[in-house]
Write an enzyme that holds these catalytic residues in place. Structure first.
Site, PDB file in Angstrom:
ATOM      1  N   TYR A 151      -1.954  -0.290  10.645  1.00 46.38           N
ATOM      2  CA  TYR A 151      -1.727  -1.492   9.976  1.00 46.38           C
ATOM      3  C   TYR A 151      -0.875  -0.871   8.668  1.00 46.38           C
ATOM      4  CZ  TYR A 151      -3.382  -1.306   4.650  1.00 46.38           C
ATOM      5  OH  TYR A 151      -3.267  -2.085   3.823  1.00 46.38           O
ATOM      6  N   THR A 192       0.773  -1.427  -0.003  1.00 47.14           N
ATOM      7  CA  THR A 192      -0.169  -0.228   0.089  1.00 47.14           C
ATOM      8  C   THR A 192       0.868   1.145   0.170  1.00 47.14           C
ATOM      9  OG1 THR A 192      -1.690   1.112   1.257  1.00 47.14           O
ATOM     10  CG2 THR A 192      -0.133  -0.302   2.689  1.00 47.14           C
ATOM     11  N   GLU A 229       0.062   3.553   2.136  1.00 47.55           N
ATOM     12  CA  GLU A 229       0.580   3.880   3.059  1.00 47.55           C
ATOM     13  C   GLU A 229       1.862   3.739   4.442  1.00 47.55           C
ATOM     14  OE1 GLU A 229      -3.408   3.184   5.624  1.00 47.55           O
ATOM     15  OE2 GLU A 229      -4.435   4.049   4.343  1.00 47.55           O
TER      16      GLU A 229
HETATM   17  P1  NAD Z   1      -9.886  -7.554   2.001  1.00 47.08           P
HETATM   18  O1  NAD Z   1      -9.586  -7.443   3.906  1.00 47.08           O
HETATM   19  O2  NAD Z   1     -10.649  -6.991   1.256  1.00 47.08           O
HETATM   20  O3  NAD Z   1      -9.350  -9.072   1.772  1.00 47.08           O
HETATM   21  C1  NAD Z   1      -8.154  -9.418   2.561  1.00 47.08           C
HETATM   22  C2  NAD Z   1      -8.049 -11.245   2.488  1.00 47.08           C
HETATM   23  O4  NAD Z   1      -7.607 -11.690   2.651  1.00 47.08           O
HETATM   24  C3  NAD Z   1      -9.767 -11.623   2.718  1.00 47.08           C
HETATM   25  O5  NAD Z   1     -10.554 -12.771   2.154  1.00 47.08           O
HETATM   26  C4  NAD Z   1      -9.226 -12.778   4.151  1.00 47.08           C
HETATM   27  O6  NAD Z   1     -10.294 -13.455   4.122  1.00 47.08           O
HETATM   28  C5  NAD Z   1      -7.663 -12.857   3.687  1.00 47.08           C
HETATM   29  N1  NAD Z   1      -7.176 -13.067   5.122  1.00 47.08           N
HETATM   30  C6  NAD Z   1      -7.275 -12.138   5.820  1.00 47.08           C
HETATM   31  N2  NAD Z   1      -6.259 -12.967   7.134  1.00 47.08           N
HETATM   32  C7  NAD Z   1      -5.358 -14.044   6.274  1.00 47.08           C
HETATM   33  C8  NAD Z   1      -4.760 -14.845   6.810  1.00 47.08           C
HETATM   34  N3  NAD Z   1      -4.162 -15.062   8.333  1.00 47.08           N
HETATM   35  N4  NAD Z   1      -5.037 -16.143   5.945  1.00 47.08           N
HETATM   36  C9  NAD Z   1      -5.075 -15.920   4.788  1.00 47.08           C
HETATM   37  N5  NAD Z   1      -6.433 -15.387   4.760  1.00 47.08           N
HETATM   38  C10 NAD Z   1      -6.013 -14.436   4.770  1.00 47.08           C
HETATM   39  O7  NAD Z   1      -8.537  -6.976   1.617  1.00 47.08           O
HETATM   40  P2  NAD Z   1      -8.201  -5.768  -0.241  1.00 47.08           P
HETATM   41  O8  NAD Z   1      -8.781  -4.727   0.209  1.00 47.08           O
HETATM   42  O9  NAD Z   1      -8.836  -6.808  -1.144  1.00 47.08           O
HETATM   43  O10 NAD Z   1      -6.204  -5.472   0.078  1.00 47.08           O
HETATM   44  C11 NAD Z   1      -5.780  -6.834  -0.320  1.00 47.08           C
HETATM   45  C12 NAD Z   1      -4.276  -6.752  -0.519  1.00 47.08           C
HETATM   46  O11 NAD Z   1      -4.295  -5.139  -1.253  1.00 47.08           O
HETATM   47  C13 NAD Z   1      -3.889  -6.401   1.168  1.00 47.08           C
HETATM   48  O12 NAD Z   1      -2.221  -6.552   1.440  1.00 47.08           O
HETATM   49  C14 NAD Z   1      -3.915  -4.542   1.379  1.00 47.08           C
HETATM   50  O13 NAD Z   1      -2.953  -4.706   2.340  1.00 47.08           O
HETATM   51  C15 NAD Z   1      -3.409  -4.209  -0.137  1.00 47.08           C
HETATM   52  N6  NAD Z   1      -4.020  -2.788  -0.525  1.00 47.08           N
HETATM   53  C16 NAD Z   1      -5.507  -2.721  -0.742  1.00 47.08           C
HETATM   54  C17 NAD Z   1      -5.769  -1.116  -1.134  1.00 47.08           C
HETATM   55  C18 NAD Z   1      -7.248  -0.436  -0.886  1.00 47.08           C
HETATM   56  O14 NAD Z   1      -7.875   0.394  -1.317  1.00 47.08           O
HETATM   57  N7  NAD Z   1      -8.368  -2.229  -0.591  1.00 47.08           N
HETATM   58  C19 NAD Z   1      -4.850  -0.609  -1.461  1.00 47.08           C
HETATM   59  C20 NAD Z   1      -3.988  -0.938  -1.435  1.00 47.08           C
HETATM   60  C21 NAD Z   1      -3.086  -2.350  -1.447  1.00 47.08           C
HETATM   61  O1  DAU Z   2      -4.380   4.062   0.366  1.00 47.42           O
HETATM   62  C1  DAU Z   2      -4.483   2.388   0.135  1.00 47.42           C
HETATM   63  C2  DAU Z   2      -5.341   2.159   1.755  1.00 47.42           C
HETATM   64  O2  DAU Z   2      -6.867   2.701   1.083  1.00 47.42           O
HETATM   65  C3  DAU Z   2      -5.100   0.958   1.905  1.00 47.42           C
HETATM   66  O3  DAU Z   2      -3.973   0.129   1.801  1.00 47.42           O
HETATM   67  C4  DAU Z   2      -6.029   0.539   2.540  1.00 47.42           C
HETATM   68  O4  DAU Z   2      -6.417  -0.801   2.492  1.00 47.42           O
HETATM   69  C5  DAU Z   2      -7.798   0.846   2.606  1.00 47.42           C
HETATM   70  O5  DAU Z   2      -8.505   0.205   3.418  1.00 47.42           O
HETATM   71  C6  DAU Z   2      -7.149   1.943   2.318  1.00 47.42           C
HETATM   72  O6  DAU Z   2      -7.022   2.639   3.304  1.00 47.42           O
HETATM   73  P1  DAU Z   2      -8.067   4.563   3.928  1.00 47.42           P
HETATM   74  O7  DAU Z   2      -8.127   4.451   4.858  1.00 47.42           O
HETATM   75  O8  DAU Z   2      -7.814   5.688   3.085  1.00 47.42           O
HETATM   76  O9  DAU Z   2      -9.142   4.246   3.417  1.00 47.42           O
HETATM   77  P2  DAU Z   2     -10.953   3.989   3.725  1.00 47.42           P
HETATM   78  O10 DAU Z   2     -11.902   3.463   2.402  1.00 47.42           O
HETATM   79  O11 DAU Z   2     -10.923   3.273   5.187  1.00 47.42           O
HETATM   80  O12 DAU Z   2     -11.244   5.878   3.986  1.00 47.42           O
HETATM   81  C7  DAU Z   2     -10.310   6.347   2.568  1.00 47.42           C
HETATM   82  C8  DAU Z   2     -10.626   7.957   3.231  1.00 47.42           C
HETATM   83  O13 DAU Z   2     -12.332   8.316   3.843  1.00 47.42           O
HETATM   84  C9  DAU Z   2      -9.695   7.872   4.777  1.00 47.42           C
HETATM   85  O14 DAU Z   2      -9.086   9.205   5.119  1.00 47.42           O
HETATM   86  C10 DAU Z   2     -11.223   7.682   6.040  1.00 47.42           C
HETATM   87  C11 DAU Z   2     -12.557   8.156   5.411  1.00 47.42           C
HETATM   88  N1  DAU Z   2     -13.403   7.674   5.506  1.00 47.42           N
HETATM   89  C12 DAU Z   2     -13.359   6.356   6.117  1.00 47.42           C
HETATM   90  C13 DAU Z   2     -15.003   5.893   6.188  1.00 47.42           C
HETATM   91  C14 DAU Z   2     -14.910   4.164   5.560  1.00 47.42           C
HETATM   92  C15 DAU Z   2     -14.886   8.483   6.185  1.00 47.42           C
HETATM   93  O15 DAU Z   2     -14.408  10.118   6.157  1.00 47.42           O
HETATM   94  N2  DAU Z   2     -15.848   7.953   6.890  1.00 47.42           N
HETATM   95  C16 DAU Z   2     -15.973   6.683   7.024  1.00 47.42           C
HETATM   96  O16 DAU Z   2     -16.995   6.333   7.079  1.00 47.42           O
END
Ligand code: NAD
Ligand code: DAU
Length: 365
Positions: free
Chosen positions: A160, A134, A136
């Site tokens: 995180y 990420t 972050e």
């Molecule tokens: P998510 O929370 O939707 O999915 C995570 C998955 O991992 C789930 O299916 C869960 O069951 C599985 N999991 C959790 N713990 C586990 C364990 N101990 N063993 C096996 N499986 C396990 O997450 P996401 O949003 O799809 O993110 C996927 C990856 O991408 C993460 O590594 C996250 O850090 C990274 N990422 C996410 C975002 C975003 O915006 N969502 C952005 C950048 C990077």
């Molecule tokens: O930047 C990549 C990351 O983006 C990933 O690594 C994380 O897994 C993913 O969860 C995401 O993190 P954020 O904290 O940026 O995402 P989130 O959707 O939780 O929040 C986006 C923005 O919106 C953040 O500034 C917090 C704000 N927010 C979020 C929620 C859930 C609100 O204002 N209200 C809310 O209820």
């Protein structure tokens, strides 16, 4: 290129499920094994369309269980790991950091060690570990700071982000120490189908449809760089196929929005959707536009997230110059199609939110 044998960890989560569909559609000769422990965020229903496909297999296991991972690597002769599995929600990490250290740090170590023990020792690109991380890890930007480049110092601010930073360092160390072939991608905020409704965009959509308030943290001026999940999948694919070993690649959308402006866009799209389709008012009678009001009236500013990072932005020049990758889905189009997906897949989000998808899955498989 010879067919690959992939292990996708976290493939039942949001990005992992999209990536599994993406890879299976584009690589018909490859074997694809998904390993996922099915936490609250993992939904086997998101992979339903692949269940009948012989090339695909789902294994429920924990990445921390090194022996189980080793046995699977051996049994399936897997040569490529794409590591998504993680605890991914910042708010949860503030309330309960322990699980983030266990899964993201210990789990990534366990995956790396299983590969080190099972794969040939010479640093061959045929055996490759791609780590999904990420933006972050880089911390927070001031309004006029340049966007994150790959050489930026790590300054993770939430539990995180710190746990993901730890996992990135372990990946680097396994190349430096053991010669393992690795790459890492650090991506900005994703949105699209199959995202659990705790993250900003699907939470706002579901709250709008069910007549709940839209909680905007603090002053709503925090900035995120939004990328459609299909573009993220294409970026990861480019890194796996053409990325240089031991390199990290930032992936972003060049698409910065304040949270409040984004929420207003979603509200406008929702009002448009209700105006265009009278069935929606019957299906979602609690939604404000079903009652002749505007969606934006449900916006509520609430207490800020602890340690809330102000701004993220990705400099995507490295992946563009080296691998020819650029995001292709415009934000207006991406938001519109995402809203349409949640309108068309009400049973999916209702089931994942109340946990009843587990009963549904038990009946199917
Ligand atoms: P998510 O929370 O939707 O999915 C995570 C998955 O991992 C789930 O299916 C869960 O069951 C599985 N999991 C959790 N713990 C586990 C364990 N101990 N063993 C096996 N499986 C396990 O997450 P996401 O949003 O799809 O993110 C996927 C990856 O991408 C993460 O590594 C996250 O850090 C990274 N990422 C996410 C975002 C975003 O915006 N969502 C952005 C950048 C990077
Ligand atoms: O930047 C990549 C990351 O983006 C990933 O690594 C994380 O897994 C993913 O969860 C995401 O993190 P954020 O904290 O940026 O995402 P989130 O959707 O939780 O929040 C986006 C923005 O919106 C953040 O500034 C917090 C704000 N927010 C979020 C929620 C859930 C609100 O204002 N209200 C809310 O209820």
């Amino acid at each position: 290129m010879a067919a690959r044998r992939l292990l996708i960890t976290g493939g039942a989560g949001f990005i992992g499920a999209n990536f599994t569909h993406h890879w299976c559609a584009r690589h018909p000769d490859d074997r694809v094994v998904v390993l996922d422990s099915l936490t609250y965020a993992g939904n086997r229903a998101s992979l339903e369309a692949l269940e009948a496909d012989d090339r695909y297999r789902f294994v429920q296991a924990d990445i921390v269980d090194t022996d189980a991972v080793r046995a699977l690597l051996r049994e399936e002769d897997l040569d490529t790991v794409v590591h998504f599995a993680a605890e991914s929600h910042v708010d949860r990490s503030i309330h309960g950091p322990a699980e983030f250290v266990r899964t993201n740090v210990v789990g990534t170590w366990s995956m790396l060690d299983a590969c080190r023990l099972e794969w040939p020792t010479e640093s061959e690109r045929r055996y490759h570990f791609h780590h999904v991380s990420t933006d972050e890890v880089y911390g927070s930007l001031a309004p006029d700071d340049p966007a994150f480049r790959e050489d930026r110092q790590y300054e993770p601010n939430s539990p995180y982000a710190a746990s993901k930073a730890g996992s990135d360092h372990l990946v680097r160390a396994y190349h430096h120490t053991y010669g393992m072939s690795v790459t890492t991608s650090n991506c900005s905020n994703n949105y699209g189908p199959y995202q659990f409704p705790e993250k900003l965009i699907p939470l706002m959509i579901v709250n709008l449809l069910t007549g709940k308030d839209l909680p905007v943290y603090g002053d709503g001026r925090n900035v995120r760089d939004w990328l459609h999940v299909q573009d993220h999948c294409a970026g990861i694919e480019a890194v796996i196929e053409r990325g240089r070993v031991d390199q990290t690649y930032n992936i972003g959308g060049d698409n910065e929005w304040t949270n409040i402006d984004l929420v207003h866009q979603l509200c406008a799209l929702m009002d448009e959707a209700f105006a265009a389709d009278s069935d929606l008012a019957a299906r979602f009678a609690d939604a404000l536009p079903a009652r002749g009001q505007q969606s934006a009236e449900s916006i509520k500013f609430v207490k800020d997230r602890l340690g809330h990072d102000r701004r993220y932005a990705i400099d995507g020049n490295k992946i563009a110059d080296e691998l020819g990758f650029k995001a292709s889905i415009g934000f207006a189009e991406g938001l519109r199609s995402t809203l349409a997906w949640y309108l068309d897949n009400e049973s999916w989000w209702r089931a994942v939110m109340d946990g009843s998808y587990r009963d549904w899955v038990a009946k199917q498989y």
